[in-house]
Design a protein around this motif. Structure first.
Motif, PDB file in Angstrom:
ATOM      1  N   SER A  34      35.901  50.260  39.642  1.00  0.00           N
ATOM      2  CA  SER A  34      35.301  48.983  40.026  1.00  0.00           C
ATOM      3  C   SER A  34      34.852  48.232  38.789  1.00  0.00           C
ATOM      4  CB  SER A  34      34.098  49.202  40.967  1.00  0.00           C
ATOM      5  OG  SER A  34      33.082  49.940  40.313  1.00  0.00           O
ATOM      6  N   VAL A  35      34.825  46.906  38.935  1.00  0.00           N
ATOM      7  CA  VAL A  35      34.352  46.041  37.862  1.00  0.00           C
ATOM      8  C   VAL A  35      33.694  44.823  38.495  1.00  0.00           C
ATOM      9  CG1 VAL A  35      36.544  44.778  37.699  1.00  0.00           C
ATOM     10  CG2 VAL A  35      35.025  44.872  35.724  1.00  0.00           C
ATOM     11  N   PHE A  44      35.558  47.725  29.158  1.00  0.00           N
ATOM     12  CA  PHE A  44      35.987  49.093  29.460  1.00  0.00           C
ATOM     13  C   PHE A  44      35.931  49.353  30.962  1.00  0.00           C
ATOM     14  CE2 PHE A  44      34.866  53.569  30.172  1.00  0.00           C
ATOM     15  CZ  PHE A  44      35.907  54.211  29.529  1.00  0.00           C
ATOM     16  N   VAL A  45      37.029  49.958  31.521  1.00  0.00           N
ATOM     17  CA  VAL A  45      37.069  50.342  32.929  1.00  0.00           C
ATOM     18  C   VAL A  45      36.951  51.851  33.078  1.00  0.00           C
ATOM     19  CG1 VAL A  45      38.447  50.326  35.054  1.00  0.00           C
ATOM     20  CG2 VAL A  45      38.429  48.319  33.560  1.00  0.00           C
ATOM     21  N   THR A  46      37.825  52.599  32.359  1.00  0.00           N
ATOM     22  CA  THR A  46      37.773  54.055  32.391  1.00  0.00           C
ATOM     23  C   THR A  46      38.592  54.579  31.228  1.00  0.00           C
ATOM     24  OG1 THR A  46      38.046  56.013  33.796  1.00  0.00           O
ATOM     25  CG2 THR A  46      39.806  54.380  33.859  1.00  0.00           C
ATOM     26  N   ASN A  47      38.508  55.879  31.013  1.00  0.00           N
ATOM     27  CA  ASN A  47      39.341  56.527  30.000  1.00  0.00           C
ATOM     28  C   ASN A  47      40.342  57.430  30.701  1.00  0.00           C
ATOM     29  OD1 ASN A  47      39.938  58.974  28.059  1.00  0.00           O
ATOM     30  ND2 ASN A  47      39.351  57.248  26.758  1.00  0.00           N
ATOM     31  N   LEU A  48      41.639  57.092  30.603  1.00  0.00           N
ATOM     32  CA  LEU A  48      42.666  57.825  31.338  1.00  0.00           C
ATOM     33  C   LEU A  48      42.907  59.215  30.772  1.00  0.00           C
ATOM     34  CD1 LEU A  48      45.322  55.086  32.152  1.00  0.00           C
ATOM     35  CD2 LEU A  48      43.546  56.043  33.605  1.00  0.00           C
ATOM     36  N   GLU A 120      43.234  52.003  42.256  1.00  0.00           N
ATOM     37  CA  GLU A 120      42.699  50.757  42.819  1.00  0.00           C
ATOM     38  C   GLU A 120      41.527  50.282  41.969  1.00  0.00           C
ATOM     39  OE1 GLU A 120      41.518  51.716  46.757  1.00  0.00           O
ATOM     40  OE2 GLU A 120      43.563  51.777  47.577  1.00  0.00           O
ATOM     41  N   LEU A 121      41.498  48.973  41.746  1.00  0.00           N
ATOM     42  CA  LEU A 121      40.378  48.361  41.025  1.00  0.00           C
ATOM     43  C   LEU A 121      39.678  47.393  41.972  1.00  0.00           C
ATOM     44  CD1 LEU A 121      38.836  47.902  38.339  1.00  0.00           C
ATOM     45  CD2 LEU A 121      40.399  45.996  37.891  1.00  0.00           C
ATOM     46  N   GLN A 122      38.431  47.683  42.295  1.00  0.00           N
ATOM     47  CA  GLN A 122      37.660  46.800  43.174  1.00  0.00           C
ATOM     48  C   GLN A 122      36.874  45.811  42.324  1.00  0.00           C
ATOM     49  OE1 GLN A 122      35.063  48.712  45.978  1.00  0.00           O
ATOM     50  NE2 GLN A 122      34.121  46.806  46.613  1.00  0.00           N
ATOM     51  N   VAL A 123      37.053  44.525  42.611  1.00  0.00           N
ATOM     52  CA  VAL A 123      36.324  43.469  41.912  1.00  0.00           C
ATOM     53  C   VAL A 123      35.075  43.134  42.736  1.00  0.00           C
ATOM     54  CG1 VAL A 123      36.440  41.167  40.914  1.00  0.00           C
ATOM     55  CG2 VAL A 123      38.500  42.575  41.015  1.00  0.00           C
ATOM     56  N   ILE A 124      33.910  43.443  42.185  1.00  0.00           N
ATOM     57  CA  ILE A 124      32.650  43.303  42.907  1.00  0.00           C
ATOM     58  C   ILE A 124      32.112  41.886  42.742  1.00  0.00           C
ATOM     59  CG2 ILE A 124      30.293  44.170  43.111  1.00  0.00           C
ATOM     60  CD1 ILE A 124      31.347  46.851  42.059  1.00  0.00           C
ATOM     61  N   ASP A 125      31.694  41.322  43.844  1.00  0.00           N
ATOM     62  CA  ASP A 125      31.225  39.934  43.867  1.00  0.00           C
ATOM     63  C   ASP A 125      29.868  39.789  43.185  1.00  0.00           C
ATOM     64  OD1 ASP A 125      31.396  37.191  44.736  1.00  0.00           O
ATOM     65  OD2 ASP A 125      29.839  37.658  46.188  1.00  0.00           O
ATOM     66  N   ILE A 126      29.685  38.660  42.503  1.00  0.00           N
ATOM     67  CA  ILE A 126      28.360  38.255  42.029  1.00  0.00           C
ATOM     68  C   ILE A 126      28.025  36.918  42.684  1.00  0.00           C
ATOM     69  CG2 ILE A 126      28.611  39.453  39.820  1.00  0.00           C
ATOM     70  CD1 ILE A 126      29.144  36.723  38.525  1.00  0.00           C
ATOM     71  N   ASN A 127      26.762  36.610  42.705  1.00  0.00           N
ATOM     72  CA  ASN A 127      26.315  35.397  43.394  1.00  0.00           C
ATOM     73  C   ASN A 127      26.461  34.188  42.477  1.00  0.00           C
ATOM     74  OD1 ASN A 127      25.306  33.920  45.530  1.00  0.00           O
ATOM     75  ND2 ASN A 127      23.169  34.210  44.941  1.00  0.00           N
ATOM     76  N   ASP A 128      27.716  33.728  42.318  1.00  0.00           N
ATOM     77  CA  ASP A 128      27.983  32.621  41.405  1.00  0.00           C
ATOM     78  C   ASP A 128      28.353  31.326  42.125  1.00  0.00           C
ATOM     79  OD1 ASP A 128      30.322  33.738  42.302  1.00  0.00           O
ATOM     80  OD2 ASP A 128      31.404  33.531  40.421  1.00  0.00           O
ATOM     81  N   HIS A 129      28.153  31.279  43.443  1.00  0.00           N
ATOM     82  CA  HIS A 129      28.395  30.053  44.206  1.00  0.00           C
ATOM     83  C   HIS A 129      27.221  29.794  45.141  1.00  0.00           C
ATOM     84  CE1 HIS A 129      32.520  31.159  43.036  1.00  0.00           C
ATOM     85  NE2 HIS A 129      32.766  29.870  43.057  1.00  0.00           N
ATOM     86  N   SER A 130      26.849  28.546  45.256  1.00  0.00           N
ATOM     87  CA  SER A 130      25.787  28.143  46.175  1.00  0.00           C
ATOM     88  C   SER A 130      26.395  27.690  47.502  1.00  0.00           C
ATOM     89  CB  SER A 130      24.971  26.989  45.583  1.00  0.00           C
ATOM     90  OG  SER A 130      24.313  27.385  44.395  1.00  0.00           O
TER      91      SER A 130
END
Length: 454
Positions: A34-35, A44-48, A120-130
């Motif tokens: 996840s990122v 950095f995501v992971t070390n294969l 799988e890479l999950q893109v985690i939401d941040i609160n960047d929209h009103s």
């Protein structure tokens, strides 16, 4: 030097085939990472090396690389360190829209010997929209005869974020007559509903101005506002009522523009102008406005643009029937889009060896994957090549195939092969895609010189 290179290539192909026999046991369970969206590129995501339990330099020796559908890579692999890094800053809303969770699927391919790992890479939401109201000014005309407890659905705000960062609730400015409730639709979106707590009196207060605020659940929270103008009108004591509050319809995605979906009908027991009804879309998003239209007099709902099952399978269309006295009734048309076979299969070649040494035992020529955007039978796929070639197409993982030689090749008999990979779905009508590969047979020193005369 050239002979040595060909020998190494031939040995490599043999090793690839040996490992391919155990391919079905590799990468069955995807590895999950996840990122957070908007993380800077090269993060950095992971070390294969650690993830796959390999030696420090084994990744580079085995020709490790990352592949994904359509060859659009969001990740890059440092083969020296084994670090899997972001290729660029990711925008969750651009990648997945309102789909939650936002998951990008990819594979790690080790070429020598051949091995796959699903990930799988999950893109985690941040609160960047009103939250944003499409209509920041709303006009309601409410009869002074409306009883306390009656509700008035309001136009909702929209927020590109998902989960807790999406709209959490609505509040309204303090007043003596109304409160607001936050309601939830079947698709999970929330909309405000105005509740009358105290009877109106047009003679005392002919109009009201209220501020509606949409708040999300992020930290810190964001909000958006709209103004509600309420005009208190004199008695028109019967609102239009639909024959049924809910209509369910199914439409094939290839229905033509202008196709009649359904006819909604409402009645008003009032007479004269107070009984004349006009139909319109209510709380309609931009997508619904582009896709559907309702005749203001007849209530006939028709298509305005072509449907696409692969993009949207379900619409919730709200219809308002309003009389000349500005009272209204609401109904909902739940529209299910039915799939037709309108997408041909797709072929993605992940690995390809153009030159095959002659006299080699069974060798791996190509690794490819197939997919189809359609569903059910329309998305099931058959994959084949010509029957008169010394090659075999073997199924490995789901929707992955390996093209191998059936027997040792003889350059002196035939130096080049044109292979057509045909992928056909099982829909009606059947659609197919063909992908051509050209393989040349490399010479080895397997023939002694011969004189033309004894």
């Amino acid at each position: 030097m050239e002979t040595s290179g060909k020998l190494i290539c031939r040995q490599r192909q043999v090793l690839l085939f040996i490992l391919l026999l155990g391919l079905s046991q590799a990468g069955l369970d995807p590895r999950r990472y996840s990122v957070v969206e908007e993380t800077e590129g090269h993060a950095f995501v992971t070390n294969l090396v650690k993830e796959l339990g390999l030696g420090q330099r084994e990744l580079s020796k085995r020709g490790a690389r990352v592949i994904s559908k359509g060859n659009k890579l969001h990740l890059q692999l440092d083969q020296e360190t084994g670090d899997l890094l972001l290729n660029e800053k990711l925008d969750r809303e651009e990648l997945c829209g309102h789909m939650d969770p936002c998951v990008l699927r990819f594979q790690v391919l080790l070429e020598n010997p051949l091995e796959f790992f699903q990930a799988e890479l999950q893109v985690i939401d941040i609160n960047d929209h009103s939250p944003v109201f499409i209509d920041r000014d709303m006009l309601l005309k409410i009869s002074e005869s409306s009883p306390p407890g009656i509700t008035f659905p309001l136009k909702n705000a929209q927020d590109m974020d998902v989960g807790r960062n999406n709209i959490e609730n609505y509040v309204i400015s303090p007043n003596s007559y109304f409160r607001v409730l936050t309601r939830k639709r079947s698709d999970g979106s929330k909309y405000p509903e105005l509740v009358l707590d105290k009877a109106l009196d047009r003679e005392q207060e002919p109009e009201l101005r209220l501020t509606l605020t949409a708040q999300d659940g992020g930290s810190p929270p964001r909000s958006g506002i709209a103004q509600i103008y309420i005009e208190v009108v004199d008695i028109n004591d019967n609102a239009p009522e639909f024959e049924q509050p809910l209509y369910r319809v199914q439409i094939p995605e290839d229905s033509p523009i202008g196709f009649l979906i359904v006819t909604v009908s409402a009645t008003d027991v009032d007479t004269g102008v107070n009984g004349e009804i006009s139909y319109s879309l209510f709380q309609a998003s931009e997508e619904i406005c582009k896709t559907f239209e309702v005749h203001h007099k007849t209530g006939k709902i028709r298509l305005k643009k072509q449907l696409d099952f692969e993009r949207i399978q379900f619409y919730e269309v709200n219809i308002e029937a309003r009389d000349a006295g500005s009272l209204s009734g609401k109904c909902t048309v739940l529209t299910q889009v039915m799939d037709v076979n309108d997408n041909a299969p797709e072929v993605t070649v992940s690995a390809f060896t153009r030159h095959i040494p002659e006299n080699s035992p069974e060798a791996v020529v190509a690794v490819l994957s197939v997919s189809d955007l359609d569903s059910e039978e329309n998305g099931k796929i058959n994959c084949s090549i010509q029957n008169d070639l010394p090659f075999l197409l073997k199924s490995s993982l789901e929707n992955f195939y390996t093209l191998v030689t059936e027997r040792p090749l003889d350059r002196e008999s035939q130096a080049e092969y044109n292979i057509t990979i045909t992928v056909t779905d099982l829909g009606t009508p059947r659609l197919k895609t063909q992908h051509n590969l050209t393989v040349t047979v490399s010479d080895v020193n397997d023939n002694a010189p011969a004189f033309s005369q004894a």
